[in-house]
Design a protein around this motif. Structure first.
Motif, short mmCIF file in Angstrom:
data_model
loop_
_atom_site.label_atom_id
_atom_site.label_comp_id
_atom_site.label_asym_id
_atom_site.label_seq_id
_atom_site.Cartn_x
_atom_site.Cartn_y
_atom_site.Cartn_z
N VAL A 37 1.43 -3.90 3.66
CA VAL A 37 2.26 -3.67 4.52
C VAL A 37 3.32 -4.99 4.78
O VAL A 37 4.79 -5.23 4.06
N SER A 38 2.89 -6.36 4.31
CA SER A 38 3.21 -7.08 4.64
C SER A 38 4.40 -8.05 3.32
O SER A 38 4.72 -8.87 3.11
N ASP A 39 3.06 -7.51 2.56
CA ASP A 39 3.71 -8.14 1.18
C ASP A 39 3.85 -6.97 0.04
O ASP A 39 2.98 -6.82 -0.90
N PRO A 40 5.29 -5.97 -0.19
CA PRO A 40 4.84 -5.36 -0.76
C PRO A 40 5.94 -5.38 -1.98
O PRO A 40 5.86 -4.30 -3.07
N LEU A 41 5.89 -6.38 -2.43
CA LEU A 41 6.39 -6.76 -4.07
C LEU A 41 5.74 -6.69 -4.90
O LEU A 41 6.12 -6.08 -6.06
N LEU A 101 5.88 4.53 -1.12
CA LEU A 101 6.17 5.44 -1.52
C LEU A 101 7.76 4.99 -1.06
O LEU A 101 8.71 5.33 -1.29
N PRO A 102 7.75 5.00 0.05
CA PRO A 102 8.92 4.48 1.29
C PRO A 102 10.00 3.34 0.58
O PRO A 102 11.04 3.61 0.74
N TYR A 103 9.00 2.43 0.51
CA TYR A 103 9.25 1.06 -0.67
C TYR A 103 10.10 1.79 -2.18
O TYR A 103 11.36 1.07 -2.07
#
Length: 902
Positions: A37-41, A101-103
């Protein structure tokens, strides 16, 4: 359902707890696909890579089937979802975990807003105004009947598949809107690719599609407002607020945007950075407002696109700046999300498949039946009416957007959503083949007024009458009706030079007045017909939305195109009557379009430009763009090795050879090696034309062409009849510019001749344009060579029966004979003796008298030229020899029409 706003807020809350990213990454043994979550890239990049690669692979195959790219994107999304790849153990958990999926949804919805903004840019209100009467009935029938059928089908669907907590009214509205919508962006693409925009059918469909799209999005906004509203009164307030906001945008903001565009110069030179910033702020402001009042953000983005000014091609320029990123990145993400929500495995029983088939059949019958009947009542034939119905039944991505909105609102269940997705895919897939079957090219009716055809003219040329057809003969060989092809800016100088040269001179009849005691000092036999020059501007239709927008605005683009403007000014300065035509067609159809245009215009000579590969040392930015747009059609050609040379010159060579292969008109190709005719010359100085005559229909045409050029008093010529002789008792002529000597003994020539059997496949690949020639045809050709040579070289200029213009032309031509064992070297040496020489040759790809492959190979090695294979295939061996030698300042290559014997 302010989904867009809620997603941003939830993501912002998650980012507040962001921690420092761990160091080391893959080197420490961590899984790069693990979601953090802290790094979704990192995972997002993996997702984007998988999505784009799969979509491009699918579009490669579907593109060859002439299917829109949207089908590949939707199929890619379905394959990545639970229908196919999702069944692979661990695939969904590693590539598309639910936490990511939200990102992905946020980026996809941003892209969707940008796409709807581009859709709004495509909507041109003037199209509806010009064709309101023709399309109003079709548009209304194409919405009313499908909406009614969809509402009727929603009753059994609701009872079998929808949760009772969902209000039936809401479900009925979404079903009716999904049935009544037409995919306008996909429709534009299909109309353009099938060359229907200049037909009455295309014009009606285009204008009806615009009206259908606007009404469809309005109904969608109403449906969303009703779903989000807690009561009917709230829904009314939401609707009134949206109506007021739309009126404010159309009456106030639109005028402000037009004023700002003019004030910043954006209508003249494209959008400035400041104007682009204002447009982007307006886009997101409109999306935010419609989202917070209870209507989806995409409706606001659509309105923002509508109010952008169209003046000066501003909407097209804005589309060009946005379309690549939206098409390549954002839209595939959105369709992947649709695919993740689509599970065809849910269609697992007979009743479900029965409803699925019923959904597809009723959706098609509603659109097809309503539009076909309305078109038939409007006066169209049954064939045209059924074509209109087939085109209007195209669903494409617009219905998918409606379905996704319904799914996110909870109105549609996953099973019903999958059923409708399959229906949208089926109807979109069948549109193109159905239209091809119902409305073939020979049945099409070209519109006489209105509309915006992809090929348009600002001046229609008349047909040849009997007198003009009989005018051109052996006594007066010049042409006077020309089609000049303009495709790139760097070709303009050579095309203007060639046009100026081929112009027949205004005859001086003072010498014949005393011979004819008539009131008309210029009898018909000596009168030159009026010159007709049609400049055909070619623009390649790529996969970009902006190219489709140019197609629909071709009637205005023909007056603003810079290349046509330059050529028109050239015509005015030189007192040349120039009419303009513009064609926006796919790359594979460029040559066919030139040939058809010349035939329809009754042209006698097609003038083409070409820059040989050796002249294209530094590739221009426009050439790079051409090469890049060619790759748009098949993005994996380089990877799979299906393409050897995709330089701009090689691509243009394919186009030139296509014209040569298909043309039923004589063709003149101006080969510009980079140093034009006017280099280092004084204004008004004369030209010298050099023609090496080897024989054959192309060389005979070249001889007539030289005679026409020499009717100009500033042009004189040398015509040399070349003959290849054995080395015995013959001194080999050598041009002084060669870097090495050719072995002139008989044994060496024999060895080279033996090697030529292998070398010929390297120097010039077999030309498939002409078939094998028999002995009778060759004898006829040689007889024709002798007749035309004696008719010009052996003509007694004191003969009073020779027309004055022809006598003047022949007096400026020096006819000689030259025999040599190396005729190409001899011809080059002879041409190098002339100043400001323009070499004219025949292409000689059929009935060639001599085989020059061996000698051409020697010339190539002497001058160390790269790209001679492309040159030889395009312009023939003789012209290639002159180009690689660097002797002439320019070469004109002639090919006789591919009909009969010349």
């Amino acid at each position: 359902m302010p989904e867009f706003s809620d997603t941003i807020i939830s993501l912002f809350d998650g980012l507040k707890k962001r921690e420092a990213t761990g160091e080391g990454g893959l080197l420490t043994g961590s899984d790069p696909s693990a979601f953090d979550v802290s790094d979704p890239l990192r995972l997002w990049i993996i997702q984007v890579g998988v999505i784009i690669m799969l979509d491009q692979l699918l579009s490669l195959g579907l593109g060859r089937m002439k299917q829109p790219k949207v089908i590949a994107e939707v199929l890619g999304g379905i394959l990545l979802g639970p229908t196919a790849f999702g069944r692979i153990p661990g695939f969904t958990q590693h590539i598309f975990p639910s936490q990511s999926l939200p990102y992905l949804s946020l980026v996809a919805n941003i892209g969707l807003c940008l796409f709807l903004f581009i859709v709004g840019l495509e909507i041109d209100a003037s199209i509806i105004k010009r064709n309101a009467r023709m399309s109003a009935i079709v548009s209304l029938a194409g919405m009313a009947l499908p909406f009614g059928l969809g509402s009727a089908l929603s009753v059994p669907l609701y009872h079998h598949f929808i949760d009772p907590s969902v209000q039936f009214t809401h479900f009925m509205l979404f079903t009716g809107v999904a049935y009544s919508i037409t995919a306008f962006p996909v429709l534009c693409r299909i109309l353009t690719e099938l060359k229907l925009l200049d037909t009455t059918v295309g014009i009606v469909v285009l204008s009806a599609g615009v009206g259908n799209d606007v009404v469809g999005w309005t109904l969608l906004a109403l449906s969303v407002a009703l779903v989000n509203a807690g009561s009917g009164l709230t829904a009314l307030w939401v609707l009134l607020t949206c109506v007021a906001f739309t009126i404010f945008l159309l009456l106030v903001v639109k005028r402000v945007m037009l004023w700002l565009a003019r004030a910043t110069g954006s209508t003249d030179d494209g959008p400035t950075m400041f104007y682009m910033t204002v447009v982007m702020i307006l886009l997101w402001a409109c999306a935010f407002f419609t989202d917070i009042v209870g209507v989806n953000a995409i409706f606001g983005a659509f309105l923002a696109g509508i109010i952008v000014p169209r003046e000066g091609g501003l909407a097209i320029a804005l589309t060009e700046k946005l379309e690549d990123m939206v098409t390549i990145i954002f839209l595939p993400l959105y369709f992947t999300l649709s695919g993740l929500n689509t599970n065809l495995g849910l269609l697992d029983d007979g009743i479900t498949w029965a409803f699925t088939i019923a959904i597809a059949c009723l959706a098609f019958l509603g659109k097809f039946g309503g539009c076909t009947i309305a078109s038939r009542l409007s006066g169209f034939s049954w064939r045209e009416a059924s074509t209109i119905g087939s085109l209007m039944s195209c669903k494409g991505l617009v219905e998918l957007i409606v379905l996704n909105v319904g799914l996110s609102a909870g109105v549609l269940s996953p099973k019903v959503f999958s059923m409708f997705v399959l229906e949208a895919l089926t109807l979109t897939f069948m549109t193109t083949p159905l239209v091809r079957a119902l409305y073939p090219p020979e049945r099409r009716v070209i519109a006489t007024s209105g509309g915006a055809p992809p090929q348009t003219r600002d001046d229609e040329g008349g047909d040849l009458d009997a007198d003009k057809k009989s005018f051109m003969n052996e006594e007066q060989p010049w042409r006077y009706r020309f089609t000049v092809v303009l495709d790139k800016l760097e070709h303009m100088p050579c095309m203007m030079a060639l046009t100026q040269l081929v112009r027949p001179p205004v005859p001086d009849f003072s010498s014949v007045v005393s011979m004819f005691a008539t009131s008309d000092p210029a009898p018909l036999k000596y009168r030159t017909p009026e010159v007709s020059i049609n400049a055909l501007r070619l623009i390649e239709l790529s996969d970009r939305t902006s190219a489709v927008m140019k197609s629909s605005t071709a009637d205005t683009l023909i007056h603003t195109d810079p290349l046509l403007g330059i050529f028109r000014m050239f015509g005015e300065l030189n007192d040349l009557p120039v009419s303009s035509s513009l064609a926006i067609v796919p790359h594979d159809d460029l040559a066919c379009n030139v040939v058809d245009h010349a035939k329809q215009d009754a042209s006698q000579l097609i003038l083409l430009p070409w820059l040989p590969p050796c002249a294209s040392i530094a590739e221009t930015s426009e050439g790079a763009t051409l090469r890049r747009e060619k790759f748009d059609h098949n993005p994996f050609e380089v990877i799979f090795g299906t393409s050897r040379d995709k330089s701009a010159s090689a691509i243009h060579s394919q186009f030139v050879r296509g014209v040569f292969a298909q043309s039923e008109t004589d063709v003149a190709l101006f080969v510009d090696p980079g140093n034009h005719l006017n280099t280092g010359a004084k204004t008004g100085s004369s030209y010298h034309v050099f023609l090496p005559f080897f024989g054959g229909p192309d060389d005979r045409l070249a001889l007539k062409f030289v005679v026409q050029l020499c009717t100009n008093p500033k042009i004189n010529a040398t015509v040399v009849k070349m003959e290849k002789r054995e080395i015995e008792n013959m001194q080999i002529e050598r041009p002084s510019t060669t870097h090495s000597d050719v072995k002139a003994d008989t044994n060496s020539l024999a060895l080279a001749h033996q090697q030529g059997l292998t070398i010929s496949s390297i120097i010039a690949f077999p030309d498939t344009v002409y078939g094998q020639t028999n002995t009778q045809m060759r004898m006829q050709s040689e007889t024709a060579d002798s007749i035309i040579w004696s008719g010009y070289a052996g003509r007694n200029l004191s003969d009073p029966d020779i027309p004055g213009p022809l006598r003047a032309a022949l007096s400026r031509i020096d006819f000689t004979n030259l025999a040599s064992p190396v005729p190409l070297h001899a011809a080059i040496q002879r041409a190098s003796m002339c100043q400001r020489v323009l070499v004219v040759t025949g292409r000689s790809k059929r009935l060639a008298v001599e085989d020059h492959h061996v000698e051409l190979k020697d010339l190539v090695e002497e001058h160390r030229v790269v790209g001679h294979e492309v040159m030889s295939k395009t312009i023939g061996d003789v012209a290639t020899a002159f180009v690689v030698s660097g002797c002439p300042s320019a070469v004109v290559v002639l090919q006789a029409a591919n009909v009969g014997m010349h």
